[in-house]
Design an enzyme around this catalytic site. Structure first.
Site, PDB file in Angstrom:
ATOM      1  N   ARG A  38       0.873  -1.392  -0.089  1.00 47.33           N
ATOM      2  CA  ARG A  38       0.158   0.026  -0.019  1.00 47.33           C
ATOM      3  C   ARG A  38       0.829   1.447   0.046  1.00 47.33           C
ATOM      4  O   ARG A  38       0.420   2.369  -0.413  1.00 47.33           O
ATOM      5  CB  ARG A  38      -0.705   0.068   1.118  1.00 47.33           C
ATOM      6  CG  ARG A  38      -1.929   1.127   0.977  1.00 47.33           C
ATOM      7  CD  ARG A  38      -2.920   0.977   2.385  1.00 47.33           C
ATOM      8  NE  ARG A  38      -4.114   1.839   2.426  1.00 47.33           N
ATOM      9  CZ  ARG A  38      -4.196   2.899   2.985  1.00 47.33           C
ATOM     10  NH1 ARG A  38      -3.291   3.134   4.053  1.00 47.33           N
ATOM     11  NH2 ARG A  38      -5.349   3.919   2.879  1.00 47.33           N
ATOM     12  N   ILE A  64      -7.188   7.555  -1.304  1.00 51.25           N
ATOM     13  CA  ILE A  64      -7.065   6.135  -1.303  1.00 51.25           C
ATOM     14  C   ILE A  64      -7.863   5.627  -0.241  1.00 51.25           C
ATOM     15  O   ILE A  64      -7.596   6.207   0.990  1.00 51.25           O
ATOM     16  CB  ILE A  64      -5.591   5.813  -1.181  1.00 51.25           C
ATOM     17  CG1 ILE A  64      -5.350   4.220  -0.887  1.00 51.25           C
ATOM     18  CG2 ILE A  64      -4.897   6.421   0.137  1.00 51.25           C
ATOM     19  CD1 ILE A  64      -3.909   3.705  -0.962  1.00 51.25           C
ATOM     20  N   SER A  65      -8.743   4.777  -0.394  1.00 61.21           N
ATOM     21  CA  SER A  65      -9.766   4.153   0.605  1.00 61.21           C
ATOM     22  C   SER A  65      -9.103   3.733   2.055  1.00 61.21           C
ATOM     23  O   SER A  65      -7.974   3.097   2.005  1.00 61.21           O
ATOM     24  CB  SER A  65     -10.665   3.102   0.193  1.00 61.21           C
ATOM     25  OG  SER A  65     -11.627   3.822  -0.854  1.00 61.21           O
ATOM     26  N   GLN A  66      -9.678   3.762   3.041  1.00 63.49           N
ATOM     27  CA  GLN A  66      -9.241   3.121   4.232  1.00 63.49           C
ATOM     28  C   GLN A  66      -9.245   1.723   4.003  1.00 63.49           C
ATOM     29  O   GLN A  66     -10.156   1.090   3.631  1.00 63.49           O
ATOM     30  CB  GLN A  66     -10.618   3.630   5.251  1.00 63.49           C
ATOM     31  CG  GLN A  66      -9.906   2.989   6.602  1.00 63.49           C
ATOM     32  CD  GLN A  66     -11.350   3.258   7.795  1.00 63.49           C
ATOM     33  OE1 GLN A  66     -12.166   3.914   7.509  1.00 63.49           O
ATOM     34  NE2 GLN A  66     -10.997   2.643   8.866  1.00 63.49           N
TER      35      GLN A  66
END
Length: 217
Positions: A38, A64-66
């Site tokens: 990530r 950027i999503s959790q």
């Protein structure tokens, strides 16, 4: 490009352990997320934050999503190896990478050209093979329909009928629906008889879905 070191792999394992404690039990999702670096989807200055369970700004008004959100949506989608999957909202490319790691034959569409170019370049560098499309994801992508699974990674005002139409029988659409402040996750299954089953789940906050059937009016 930064490396994936013992340190970042260790940080990733800590994140996976935290997702388990938060109720994520889908082992193939956790395995896939444990493989995707990530930190490479964020600016190198954010390395120490990359494996926190938080969303981060990636520019162009997008995030950027959790990780919990990625794990939650991916678990609902339950991708099987070789399934044709359409992702609406490539964004950073992180969710796309997780789906590819799970074995998806992925089609991913992005509304913002800068993000499209950046994500496509990064995923190709990381050797993640997918089909990258620049366009209005709220309308789906008819040329490659139908899809076994469709995942929407932005908040929609309603469920676009185009996406339901592009689902194969037995397919599933996962989409957050609501207003600009909060959305409820919906799991929409197209049963073998063609009927639609909707299941309303937890509440989240996503960036808005843009396009004809999104918030662009």
């Amino acid at each position: 490009m930064a490396a994936d070191t013992y340190k970042t792999k260790g940080m990733r394992q800590v994140l996976i352990n935290s997702l388990r404690k938060k109720g994520i039990t889908h082992e193939r999702v956790l395995e896939a997320m444990n493989k995707v670096p990530r930190h490479l989807f964020l600016d190198s200055a954010f390395l120490s934050y990359a494996y926190q369970d938080k969303a981060f700004n990636i520019g162009e008004g997008q995030t950027i999503s959790q990780p919990y959100t990625v794990a939650y949506q991916s678990s609902l989608l339950d991708v099987q190896i070789g399934e044709k999957v359409l992702e609406i909202g490539t964004g950073s490319g992180y969710q796309a990478s997780v789906l590819i790691e799970m074995g998806a034959n992925l089609y991913t569409i992005e509304y913002n050209r800068k993000l499209y170019e950046k994500a496509k370049h990064l995923l190709q560098k990381l050797k993640y093979k997918g089909n990258f499309i620049y366009g209005d994801g709220s309308q789906g992508f008819t040329p490659s329909a139908p899809y076994h699974k469709i995942l929407v990674t932005a908040g929609a005002p309603t469920v676009p009928h185009t996406l339901v139409e592009q689902l194969a029988e037995g397919g599933r659409l996962v989409i957050p629906v609501g207003n600009l402040q909060s959305q409820q996750m919906y799991c929409i299954d197209k049963l073998p008889n063609g009927k639609i089953k909707e299941t309303a789940l937890d509440f989240f906050v996503f960036v808005p879905l843009l396009g004809k059937y999104g918030w662009d009016k």
